[in-house]
Write an enzyme that holds these catalytic residues in place. Structure first.
Site, PDB file in Angstrom:
ATOM      1  N   GLY A 157       0.908  -1.156   0.000  1.00 26.86           N
ATOM      2  CA  GLY A 157       0.000   0.000   0.000  1.00 26.86           C
ATOM      3  C   GLY A 157       0.936   1.191   0.000  1.00 26.86           C
ATOM      4  O   GLY A 157       1.931   1.207   0.746  1.00 26.86           O
TER       5      GLY A 157
ATOM      6  N   TYR B 130      -9.386  -5.527  -5.238  1.00 21.90           N
ATOM      7  CA  TYR B 130     -10.607  -6.035  -4.597  1.00 21.90           C
ATOM      8  C   TYR B 130     -10.649  -5.325  -3.243  1.00 21.90           C
ATOM      9  O   TYR B 130     -10.325  -5.896  -2.210  1.00 21.90           O
ATOM     10  CB  TYR B 130     -10.553  -7.568  -4.470  1.00 21.90           C
ATOM     11  CG  TYR B 130     -10.585  -8.213  -5.840  1.00 21.90           C
ATOM     12  CD1 TYR B 130     -11.789  -8.640  -6.378  1.00 21.90           C
ATOM     13  CD2 TYR B 130      -9.431  -8.303  -6.609  1.00 21.90           C
ATOM     14  CE1 TYR B 130     -11.841  -9.162  -7.666  1.00 21.90           C
ATOM     15  CE2 TYR B 130      -9.466  -8.814  -7.891  1.00 21.90           C
ATOM     16  CZ  TYR B 130     -10.666  -9.244  -8.413  1.00 21.90           C
ATOM     17  OH  TYR B 130     -10.717  -9.744  -9.680  1.00 21.90           O
TER      18      TYR B 130
ATOM     19  N   ILE C  67      -2.274   9.513  -8.731  1.00 25.20           N
ATOM     20  CA  ILE C  67      -3.639   9.398  -9.279  1.00 25.20           C
ATOM     21  C   ILE C  67      -3.848   7.991  -9.858  1.00 25.20           C
ATOM     22  O   ILE C  67      -3.146   7.592 -10.784  1.00 25.20           O
ATOM     23  CB  ILE C  67      -3.893  10.473 -10.361  1.00 25.20           C
ATOM     24  CG1 ILE C  67      -3.752  11.874  -9.746  1.00 25.20           C
ATOM     25  CG2 ILE C  67      -5.282  10.287 -10.988  1.00 25.20           C
ATOM     26  CD1 ILE C  67      -3.969  13.022 -10.708  1.00 25.20           C
TER      27      ILE C  67
ATOM     28  N   GLY D 255      10.191   7.252 -13.883  1.00 25.69           N
ATOM     29  CA  GLY D 255      10.532   5.832 -14.029  1.00 25.69           C
ATOM     30  C   GLY D 255      11.904   5.630 -14.639  1.00 25.69           C
ATOM     31  O   GLY D 255      12.902   6.193 -14.152  1.00 25.69           O
ATOM     32  N   PRO D 256      11.975   4.873 -15.748  1.00 26.35           N
ATOM     33  CA  PRO D 256      13.291   4.587 -16.341  1.00 26.35           C
ATOM     34  C   PRO D 256      14.007   5.816 -16.889  1.00 26.35           C
ATOM     35  O   PRO D 256      15.193   5.767 -17.225  1.00 26.35           O
ATOM     36  CB  PRO D 256      12.982   3.589 -17.461  1.00 26.35           C
ATOM     37  CG  PRO D 256      11.503   3.584 -17.624  1.00 26.35           C
ATOM     38  CD  PRO D 256      10.875   4.211 -16.429  1.00 26.35           C
TER      39      PRO D 256
ATOM     40  N   GLY E 239       5.527  -0.253  -6.689  1.00 28.36           N
ATOM     41  CA  GLY E 239       6.170   0.104  -5.420  1.00 28.36           C
ATOM     42  C   GLY E 239       7.477   0.876  -5.620  1.00 28.36           C
ATOM     43  O   GLY E 239       8.014   1.423  -4.648  1.00 28.36           O
TER      44      GLY E 239
ATOM     45  N   ASP F 144       7.259   4.462  -4.487  1.00 31.75           N
ATOM     46  CA  ASP F 144       7.228   4.647  -3.022  1.00 31.75           C
ATOM     47  C   ASP F 144       8.641   4.526  -2.445  1.00 31.75           C
ATOM     48  O   ASP F 144       9.003   5.274  -1.528  1.00 31.75           O
ATOM     49  CB  ASP F 144       6.318   3.602  -2.373  1.00 31.75           C
ATOM     50  CG  ASP F 144       4.915   3.650  -2.964  1.00 31.75           C
ATOM     51  OD1 ASP F 144       4.483   4.743  -3.351  1.00 31.75           O
ATOM     52  OD2 ASP F 144       4.276   2.590  -3.059  1.00 31.75           O
TER      53      ASP F 144
ATOM     54  N   ASP G 177       6.507  -4.884  -2.881  1.00 33.70           N
ATOM     55  CA  ASP G 177       6.842  -3.452  -2.953  1.00 33.70           C
ATOM     56  C   ASP G 177       7.980  -3.044  -2.032  1.00 33.70           C
ATOM     57  O   ASP G 177       8.652  -2.047  -2.288  1.00 33.70           O
ATOM     58  CB  ASP G 177       5.616  -2.617  -2.568  1.00 33.70           C
ATOM     59  CG  ASP G 177       4.478  -2.760  -3.571  1.00 33.70           C
ATOM     60  OD1 ASP G 177       4.542  -3.675  -4.403  1.00 33.70           O
ATOM     61  OD2 ASP G 177       3.536  -1.955  -3.505  1.00 33.70           O
TER      62      ASP G 177
HETATM   63  O1  KDG Z   1       2.688   2.347  -5.135  1.00 34.60           O
HETATM   64  C1  KDG Z   1       2.348   0.993  -5.092  1.00 34.60           C
HETATM   65  C2  KDG Z   1       1.029   0.875  -4.479  1.00 34.60           C
HETATM   66  O2  KDG Z   1       0.191   1.802  -5.056  1.00 34.60           O
HETATM   67  C3  KDG Z   1       0.442  -0.492  -4.640  1.00 34.60           C
HETATM   68  O3  KDG Z   1       1.205  -1.411  -3.959  1.00 34.60           O
HETATM   69  C4  KDG Z   1      -0.884  -0.613  -4.004  1.00 34.60           C
HETATM   70  O4  KDG Z   1      -2.198   0.475  -5.584  1.00 34.60           O
HETATM   71  C5  KDG Z   1      -1.846   0.378  -4.448  1.00 34.60           C
HETATM   72  C6  KDG Z   1      -2.330   1.307  -3.447  1.00 34.60           C
HETATM   73  O5  KDG Z   1      -3.458   1.682  -3.566  1.00 34.60           O
HETATM   74  O6  KDG Z   1      -1.600   1.688  -2.543  1.00 34.60           O
END
Ligand code: KDG
Length: 323
Positions: free
Chosen positions: A36, A109, A171, A231-232, A260, A263, A299
């Site tokens: 998350g 989900y 987003i 990113g890359p 991840g 993050d 992640d």
């Molecule tokens: O940045 C990665 C997260 O976004 C993912 O692991 C889980 O989508 C996700 C969230 O809502 O945190």
């Protein structure tokens, strides 16, 4: 107890990550991870020596218990994690390297999950006031009206007590559905001290503006540093004097799962800035942490310590000389 450095608010889920790449309908085996975006950042910061705490809700179920155990094991303070007896813990599935090799897709989900029922009463003012800074992301804002109110309380409380706010636009259109809703709800948070974003999000927030102008617009709203993750392609930052910094990404021999990485990048950037490094140095560490994160499934497992970051950066210098 040692003072909390960073507090965040958001959903933690159980992530099912396939052992094999390709369309999920053919996948036979999944690996279980905990992830998350907010928890990922806090774990990254914990690995870099900071004390962190998360405000969230999990269901009264095995996945909720797994999440609490995992966060506690990683050193995140779980005193503000509540059990919601009326809703389940959210889960999601990752599809890797298909249909775009090198990219991952997520299937959530999480609708009606325990964390989507977070509300202002979950945000303890004293807890926020006892921290140095709060971290809020656009994902929490997208979960529900009550999550938005909780995030707003966290933001107002932080400012009332003179704490920094760090924000990532993050987003996820799968959650917002309408770009307009994202734009409307994210606006206020663009005044945060540090704002992380990316090219796609800037396109949604400031349609028609080029990347640097859009980042400068956020500075104009009151942010001190805006970091655009690419990113890359690396990253770019703009500071409050509108100075632009660019930093290239590190190449890794194998990309396992890119989810991840942003993050991990944020955690290293924040950790570096808060220990007094300059923006160039913080971007270097952030790109290194992002590169390491994509080398494994899950992640947070490859989020680095300071020592790991130094070794990784040193190894990259050597490989450039040898090439
Ligand atoms: O940045 C990665 C997260 O976004 C993912 O692991 C889980 O989508 C996700 C969230 O809502 O945190």
């Amino acid at each position: 107890m040692r003072k909390i450095d960073f507090v965040s608010l958001g959903e933690v889920m159980v992530q099912f990550n396939p052992l094999t790449p390709g369309p999920l309908r053919y996948v036979k085996y999944f690996e279980v991870h905990v992830a998350g975006t907010e928890a990922n950042m806090l774990i990254g910061l914990t690995k870099l020596g900071y004390k962190t705490g998360l405000i969230t809700r999990v269901g009264d179920d095995e996945f909720g218990r797994l999440i609490i155990n995992f966060l506690r094991g990683e050193g995140v303070d779980v005193s503000q994690v509540k059990i919601d007896y009326e809703a389940p813990t959210g889960v999601y599935f990752v599809q890797r390297h298909y249909p775009v090799p090198g990219k991952s897709t997520v299937f959530y989900y999480r609708h009606g999950s325990a964390a989507s029922r977070l509300s202002p009463e979950d945000v303890d003012e004293e807890y926020v006031a006892s921290s140095n800074a709060v971290i809020i992301t656009g994902i929490t804002l997208a979960l529900s009206e009550s999550c938005r109110s909780a995030a707003r309380k966290m933001y107002d409380t932080a400012l009332a007590y003179g704490k920094d706010v760090i924000f990532d636009t993050n987003i996820r259109l799968k959650l917002w559905r309408q770009e307009d809703d994202a734009r409307r709800n994210i606006g206020l948070f663009l005044k945060s001290r540090i704002v992380f974003t990316n090219i796609e999000d800037l396109g949604i927030l400031f349609p028609g503006l080029d990347v640097i102008d859009a980042a400068k617009k956020i500075i104009g709203k009151g942010a001190e540093i805006v970091v655009v993750k690419m990113g890359p392609e690396g990253a770019m930052a703009v500071n409050k004097n509108f100075k632009v910094y660019k930093s290239s990404a590190f190449k890794v021999p194998h990309v396992e799962d890119v989810i991840g990485a942003g993050d991990a990048f944020n955690a290293a950037f924040i950790a570096s800035i808060y220990r007094g490094d300059n923006v160039e140095r913080a971007l270097l560490y952030a790109n290194a942490a992002g590169a390491l994160a994509v080398t494994v499934r899950g992640d947070v497992e490859a989020q680095p310590s300071w020592g790991d970051l130094e070794l990784f950066i040193e190894s990259q210098k050597r490989s450039i000389i040898l090439r």
